[in-house]
Design an enzyme around this catalytic site. Structure first.
Site, mmCIF file in Angstrom:
data_model
loop_
_atom_site.group_PDB
_atom_site.id
_atom_site.type_symbol
_atom_site.label_atom_id
_atom_site.label_comp_id
_atom_site.label_asym_id
_atom_site.label_seq_id
_atom_site.Cartn_x
_atom_site.Cartn_y
_atom_site.Cartn_z
ATOM 1 N N ASP A 163 -8.625 72.569 -44.648
ATOM 2 C CA ASP A 163 -7.362 72.257 -45.302
ATOM 3 C C ASP A 163 -7.473 72.315 -46.826
ATOM 4 O O ASP A 163 -7.155 71.365 -47.528
ATOM 5 C CB ASP A 163 -6.934 70.844 -44.847
ATOM 6 C CG ASP A 163 -5.570 70.453 -45.361
ATOM 7 O OD1 ASP A 163 -4.681 71.314 -45.426
ATOM 8 O OD2 ASP A 163 -5.399 69.259 -45.710
ATOM 9 N N GLU A 414 -16.100 66.735 -40.409
ATOM 10 C CA GLU A 414 -15.248 66.807 -39.224
ATOM 11 C C GLU A 414 -15.589 67.959 -38.286
ATOM 12 O O GLU A 414 -14.691 68.707 -37.865
ATOM 13 C CB GLU A 414 -13.776 66.867 -39.622
ATOM 14 C CG GLU A 414 -13.312 65.619 -40.341
ATOM 15 C CD GLU A 414 -11.799 65.511 -40.427
ATOM 16 O OE1 GLU A 414 -11.110 66.522 -40.216
ATOM 17 O OE2 GLU A 414 -11.317 64.404 -40.706
ATOM 18 N N TYR A 469 -6.692 58.635 -39.762
ATOM 19 C CA TYR A 469 -5.319 58.817 -40.252
ATOM 20 C C TYR A 469 -4.297 58.097 -39.367
ATOM 21 O O TYR A 469 -3.165 58.544 -39.248
ATOM 22 C CB TYR A 469 -5.008 60.319 -40.344
ATOM 23 C CG TYR A 469 -5.735 60.961 -41.524
ATOM 24 C CD1 TYR A 469 -5.192 60.908 -42.801
ATOM 25 C CD2 TYR A 469 -6.972 61.562 -41.359
ATOM 26 C CE1 TYR A 469 -5.869 61.451 -43.889
ATOM 27 C CE2 TYR A 469 -7.652 62.112 -42.436
ATOM 28 C CZ TYR A 469 -7.087 62.053 -43.703
ATOM 29 O OH TYR A 469 -7.755 62.580 -44.779
ATOM 30 N N GLU A 504 -12.402 59.100 -45.363
ATOM 31 C CA GLU A 504 -11.027 59.589 -45.571
ATOM 32 C C GLU A 504 -10.056 58.646 -44.878
ATOM 33 O O GLU A 504 -10.308 58.183 -43.760
ATOM 34 C CB GLU A 504 -10.818 61.000 -44.995
ATOM 35 C CG GLU A 504 -11.422 62.101 -45.810
ATOM 36 C CD GLU A 504 -11.115 63.498 -45.253
ATOM 37 O OE1 GLU A 504 -10.038 63.684 -44.631
ATOM 38 O OE2 GLU A 504 -11.965 64.384 -45.442
HETATM 39 C C1 GCB Z 1 -8.988 65.748 -42.887
HETATM 40 C C2 GCB Z 1 -9.838 66.735 -43.592
HETATM 41 C C3 GCB Z 1 -9.305 67.080 -44.965
HETATM 42 C C4 GCB Z 1 -7.805 67.240 -44.914
HETATM 43 C C5 GCB Z 1 -7.208 65.919 -44.473
HETATM 44 C C6 GCB Z 1 -5.679 65.973 -44.373
HETATM 45 O O1 GCB Z 1 -9.384 65.107 -41.958
HETATM 46 O O2 GCB Z 1 -11.186 66.346 -43.678
HETATM 47 O O3 GCB Z 1 -9.917 68.267 -45.399
HETATM 48 O O4 GCB Z 1 -7.259 67.662 -46.120
HETATM 49 O O5 GCB Z 1 -7.700 65.587 -43.219
HETATM 50 O O6 GCB Z 1 -5.014 65.603 -45.320
HETATM 51 O O7 GCB Z 1 -5.194 66.409 -43.339
#
Ligand code: GCB
Length: 607
Positions: A163, A414, A469, A504
């Site tokens: 991403d 990941e 997330y 993250e």
């Molecule tokens: C993740 C990735 C990261 C993305 C992020 C997102 O898990 O490691 O590279 O940018 O999510 O914002 O989706």
């Protein structure tokens, strides 16, 4: 390989500036013609910078394949006795280099330095034509991997599972280097301390074995504090200044190759004296528990793309200081050496990551579009990918092994760590990282789908690094459910008995958008989301760090989930703070004060 430097026996000429430039539309331009007649057309390009955002031409931006760079270079008059090298900070993702009509060499791997010895093809005082062909294609032999698709109408499209935008070009400085024929090739420095006495050990590789003298110089005072001899050796430093998070504290190992009274080569390698240790639920730096605050970052700026700029480096690290962060992860690739040097100097703690991102075909239909299939299968992530992954681990550790700022090697972000074949793929890589550097903890960054029950590889590593997330991609906007899920899952990770860092967590946020409701995409929601995450982190003694995603908004490839890029930044892409930045500043400076008894280390340092 040593970083190019001016020393009493070495000289450098930085070749940054504007170069001639051409797009190889059909990827078939003939090097013999280009190196004898020059590049076609009148384009110029900036070095360092990404190609993609410089030209007002979408076809240039979207080109998949080769780009050509060219410039004339004069070798300084005094370099007649020396070896001459051309050194690249990086070329993303592969490059071949010509010196006049001679092919000097090729290198694959977009975020690592490389150099070629061109002594036999240049003459001191004279000019030569330097030509570089950069390739931006990613396939299963690359780290990160990707797929190039040829459409029926002949267009090529680059697909990849990570991403961030596939920026390409000469992203870091290009340097012409003169060094003596008999020279230091490499040095490995390790340190320890007992009470107030530090110990520095060195292992020096030379082109031709000879006598070696070593001086240890305190970089703060410029004074020599210890001396030694031999290619392998050690010395004690009385009253040692430890390298300390938030402060720094560096020494130089000044290496001299001597022939009688003559100094044949001289090179200064900086280092810091500090220890790193994982013990039960603690991550210890110099024997004291350390709690990571900060971000996963990106080398990403408007116009420059991934090009290194000292001005942006200063601005970004100033903002890290302002917000009270003490650490960062070089997500998702090794950063420019200038940036790493800055971290060494200023005590910024670094989780150093290889470019192994997007090793996950299980994300199809989810956040990213892989087209389906298993991850660890021929043509996806296979033996060829693993071979390159090995190189990337070896090279990263070779480049950054002497850096006190680096406290963890992250060998991937990941990957499909619950997929069939994950253990077979990762077991030898975890071992490789340990073999390359027995002194630092090794980890990888876990993806949401690989829960404690599903994941197959976490026991191979020293720390647990997880990206979550809940409340954003899952349970979107429902922070109550998100908190429950995160807490339940955390209990599963605690059973491993290793420190846990949330590497993250984040929510896309449009700067300036507000609501009285906790509505996703608003600045208010981002703060509420961070408050929820903080409650989870603070509930567990196993959590030793939080690095929010992301430091700043950044560019990605197009997709329905991305409006001009990823907007999870605490800062906008032009580095203006969102409400989240002020929230984090309050939280992290308070944590810092509780742990270290001061409010803002940078302000304190400035006195
Ligand atoms: C993740 C990735 C990261 C993305 C992020 C997102 O898990 O490691 O590279 O940018 O999510 O914002 O989706």
């Amino acid at each position: 390989m040593l970083t190019p430097k001016d020393t009493p026996t070495r000289e450098t000429r930085v070749l940054d500036g504007t170069w001639r430039f051409a797009v190889d539309w059909d990827n078939d331009l003939d090097p013999a013609t280009l190196t004898s007649e020059g590049l076609p057309g009148g384009l110029e390009i900036a070095v360092p910078a990404s190609v993609n955002d410089l030209f007002a031409d979408e076809e240039v931006r979207n080109h998949v394949g080769y780009w050509w760079y060219q410039r004339r270079v004069r070798v300084p008059r005094g370099w007649g006795e020396d070896q001459v090298l051309v050194h690249f900070g990086s070329a993303t993702h592969a490059a071949t280099v010509w010196v006049d009509g001679h092919e000097a060499g090729s290198f694959k791997g977009g975020y690592m330095p490389f150099e070629f010895d061109i002594t036999d093809h240049v003459t001191a005082g004279e000019e030569f034509l330097l030509t570089v062909r950069v390739d931006n294609r990613l396939d299963n032999t690359c780290i990160p991997p990707g797929t190039v698709t040829e459409l029926p109408d002949g267009r090529r499209q680059q697909n990849y599972l990570h991403d961030f935008y596939n920026y390409t070009g000469l992203h870091r400085s290009v340097t012409l280097v003169a060094r003596p024929q008999r020279h230091v090739c490499d040095v490995t420095v390790t340190t320890s301390y007992e009470g107030t006495t530090g110990t520095v050990n060195w292992e020096i590789e030379q082109a031709v074995d000879g006598d070696v003298k070593v001086h240890v110089v305190d970089k703060q005072t410029g004074k020599t504090v210890a001396e030694g001899e031999g290619a392998t050796g050690s010395a004690e430093i009385a009253d040692v200044t430890l390298w300390t998070p938030g402060v720094g504290g560096l020494y130089d190992l000044v290496i001299e190759l001597v022939d009688g009274d003559e100094v044949v080569d001289s090179y200064a390698q900086h280092f810091g004296v500090r220890t790193v240790e994982v013990r039960d639920n603690e991550f210890l730096i110099n024997g004291k528990p350390f709690y990571f605050t900060g971000f996963g970052m990106h080398e990403d700026h408007e116009t420059l793309g991934k090009g290194h700029s000292n001005a942006h480096m200063i601005q970004d690290t100033e903002l890290l200081s302002w917000i009270g962060a003490n650490s960062l992860r070089t997500s998702h690739y090794p950063y420019a050496e200038e940036f790493m040097d800055f971290c060494d100097r200023h005590g910024i703690v670094v989780i150093d990551e290889t470019p192994a991102v997007g090793l996950n075909w299980g994300m199809a239909g989810g956040i990213l579009d892989s087209g389906g299939g298993e991850t660890f299968e021929k043509g996806h992530v296979d033996d060829d990918t693993q071979a390159q992954h090995r190189l990337e681990i070896e090279r990263l550790i070779a480049r950054d092994k002497n850096r006190p700022s680096v406290v963890i090697w992250s060998i991937a972000n990941e990957p499909d760590s619950s997929g069939r074949g994950a253990r077979e793929y990762f077991e030898p890589l975890a071992q490789l990282a340990r073999d390359c550097d027995p002194t630092r903890p090794v980890g990888f960054v876990n993806v949401t789908f690989a829960t404690p029950d599903e994941d197959k590889i976490t026991d191979l590593f020293d720390v647990i690094m997880i990206n979550r997330y809940n409340g954003w991609y899952f349970q979107t906007g429902d922070l109550v459910s998100a908190e429950q899920t995160m807490s339940e899952e955390l209990a599963g990770w605690e059973k491993y008995g290793k420190p846990i860092i949330y590497t993250e967590f984040g929510a896309d946020t449009v700067a300036g958008l507000h609501s009285v409701y906790n509505q996703p995409f608003t600045e208010d929601f981002q703060v509420a989301y961070l408050e929820m995450c903080a409650r989870v982190f603070d509930s567990s003694k196993w959590v030793v760090g939080e690095q929010m995603w992301n430091f700043a908004d950044f560019q990605t490839k197009y997709g329905y989930a991305r409006v001009d890029g990823n907007k999870k930044g605490a800062f906008t892409r032009d580095r203006r703070p969102k409400a989240a930045a002020r929230y984090l500043r309050g939280r992290w400076t308070a944590k810092d004060e509780a742990a270290y008894g001061r409010r803002d280390w940078r302000i304190r340092e400035r006195g």
